[in-house]
Scaffold this motif. Sequence first.
Motif, PDB file in Angstrom:
ATOM      1  N   ASN A  23      20.886  28.822  34.874  1.00  0.00           N
ATOM      2  CA  ASN A  23      22.079  29.181  34.114  1.00  0.00           C
ATOM      3  C   ASN A  23      21.770  30.412  33.265  1.00  0.00           C
ATOM      4  N   LEU A  24      22.772  30.937  32.614  1.00  0.00           N
ATOM      5  CA  LEU A  24      22.617  32.159  31.823  1.00  0.00           C
ATOM      6  C   LEU A  24      21.696  31.939  30.625  1.00  0.00           C
ATOM      7  N   LEU A  25      21.766  30.786  29.979  1.00  0.00           N
ATOM      8  CA  LEU A  25      20.881  30.496  28.852  1.00  0.00           C
ATOM      9  C   LEU A  25      19.419  30.566  29.292  1.00  0.00           C
ATOM     10  N   GLU A  26      19.112  29.956  30.403  1.00  0.00           N
ATOM     11  CA  GLU A  26      17.749  29.981  30.926  1.00  0.00           C
ATOM     12  C   GLU A  26      17.316  31.412  31.252  1.00  0.00           C
ATOM     13  N   ALA A  27      18.204  32.200  31.817  1.00  0.00           N
ATOM     14  CA  ALA A  27      17.885  33.596  32.133  1.00  0.00           C
ATOM     15  C   ALA A  27      17.565  34.385  30.873  1.00  0.00           C
ATOM     16  N   LEU A  28      18.348  34.190  29.825  1.00  0.00           N
ATOM     17  CA  LEU A  28      18.090  34.884  28.568  1.00  0.00           C
ATOM     18  C   LEU A  28      16.741  34.453  27.989  1.00  0.00           C
ATOM     19  N   GLU A  29      16.443  33.175  28.064  1.00  0.00           N
ATOM     20  CA  GLU A  29      15.151  32.679  27.583  1.00  0.00           C
ATOM     21  C   GLU A  29      13.990  33.279  28.375  1.00  0.00           C
ATOM     22  N   GLN A  30      14.164  33.445  29.676  1.00  0.00           N
ATOM     23  CA  GLN A  30      13.117  34.044  30.493  1.00  0.00           C
ATOM     24  C   GLN A  30      12.811  35.474  30.058  1.00  0.00           C
ATOM     25  N   HIS A  31      13.794  36.129  29.450  1.00  0.00           N
ATOM     26  CA  HIS A  31      13.612  37.492  28.935  1.00  0.00           C
ATOM     27  C   HIS A  31      13.280  37.493  27.438  1.00  0.00           C
ATOM     28  N   GLN A  32      12.939  36.327  26.890  1.00  0.00           N
ATOM     29  CA  GLN A  32      12.603  36.161  25.470  1.00  0.00           C
ATOM     30  C   GLN A  32      13.742  36.549  24.525  1.00  0.00           C
ATOM     31  N   ILE A  33      14.983  36.297  24.956  1.00  0.00           N
ATOM     32  CA  ILE A  33      16.151  36.508  24.105  1.00  0.00           C
ATOM     33  C   ILE A  33      16.499  35.151  23.496  1.00  0.00           C
ATOM     34  N   ALA A  34      16.436  35.061  22.183  1.00  0.00           N
ATOM     35  CA  ALA A  34      16.688  33.789  21.499  1.00  0.00           C
ATOM     36  C   ALA A  34      18.189  33.532  21.384  1.00  0.00           C
ATOM     37  N   VAL A  35      18.594  32.369  21.856  1.00  0.00           N
ATOM     38  CA  VAL A  35      19.978  31.918  21.740  1.00  0.00           C
ATOM     39  C   VAL A  35      19.929  30.511  21.157  1.00  0.00           C
ATOM     40  N   GLU A  36      20.691  30.278  20.089  1.00  0.00           N
ATOM     41  CA  GLU A  36      20.740  28.933  19.525  1.00  0.00           C
ATOM     42  C   GLU A  36      21.421  28.001  20.510  1.00  0.00           C
ATOM     43  N   TYR A  37      20.925  26.787  20.597  1.00  0.00           N
ATOM     44  CA  TYR A  37      21.534  25.777  21.457  1.00  0.00           C
ATOM     45  C   TYR A  37      21.175  24.401  20.927  1.00  0.00           C
ATOM     46  N   GLN A  38      21.903  23.403  21.364  1.00  0.00           N
ATOM     47  CA  GLN A  38      21.631  22.018  21.010  1.00  0.00           C
ATOM     48  C   GLN A  38      21.510  21.171  22.273  1.00  0.00           C
ATOM     49  N   CYS A  39      22.577  21.113  23.049  1.00  0.00           N
ATOM     50  CA  CYS A  39      22.639  20.122  24.129  1.00  0.00           C
ATOM     51  C   CYS A  39      22.233  20.647  25.508  1.00  0.00           C
ATOM     52  N   ARG A  40      22.408  21.925  25.768  1.00  0.00           N
ATOM     53  CA  ARG A  40      22.136  22.544  27.068  1.00  0.00           C
ATOM     54  C   ARG A  40      23.030  22.029  28.197  1.00  0.00           C
ATOM     55  N   SER A  41      24.140  21.406  27.870  1.00  0.00           N
ATOM     56  CA  SER A  41      25.006  20.877  28.930  1.00  0.00           C
ATOM     57  C   SER A  41      26.499  21.059  28.669  1.00  0.00           C
ATOM     58  N   GLY A  42      26.879  21.959  27.766  1.00  0.00           N
ATOM     59  CA  GLY A  42      28.284  22.280  27.570  1.00  0.00           C
ATOM     60  C   GLY A  42      29.062  21.366  26.648  1.00  0.00           C
TER      61      GLY A  42
END
Length: 86
Positions: A23-42
């Motif tokens: 997913n896009l969150l995982e892609a951003l994390e792979q590039h070391q871009i920090a995105v706040e999240y809690q559940c990871r499932s919408g």
Amino acid sequence: MANSTINLHQSGSQLDYPVDSNNLLEALEQHQIAVEYQCRSGYCGTCRLVLLKGEVDYLTQPLALIQEGEILPCCCKPRGDIAIEI
């Protein structure tokens, strides 16, 4: 899926969407871009971002309320090149 580019509006950075990302969150994390999240499932909406350009496909329909122009990167993938506010 063909390679997509993720354009980060504030920094002007351009990132390749890794083909092995779930997913896009995982892609951003792979590039070391920090995105706040809690559940990871919408469910919670914590990872909400503004989509400036392009389109995304949702893997599961988000349960969190999102406004026009917002996306939940935890449960979507880009449908081609996109630009996001981050």
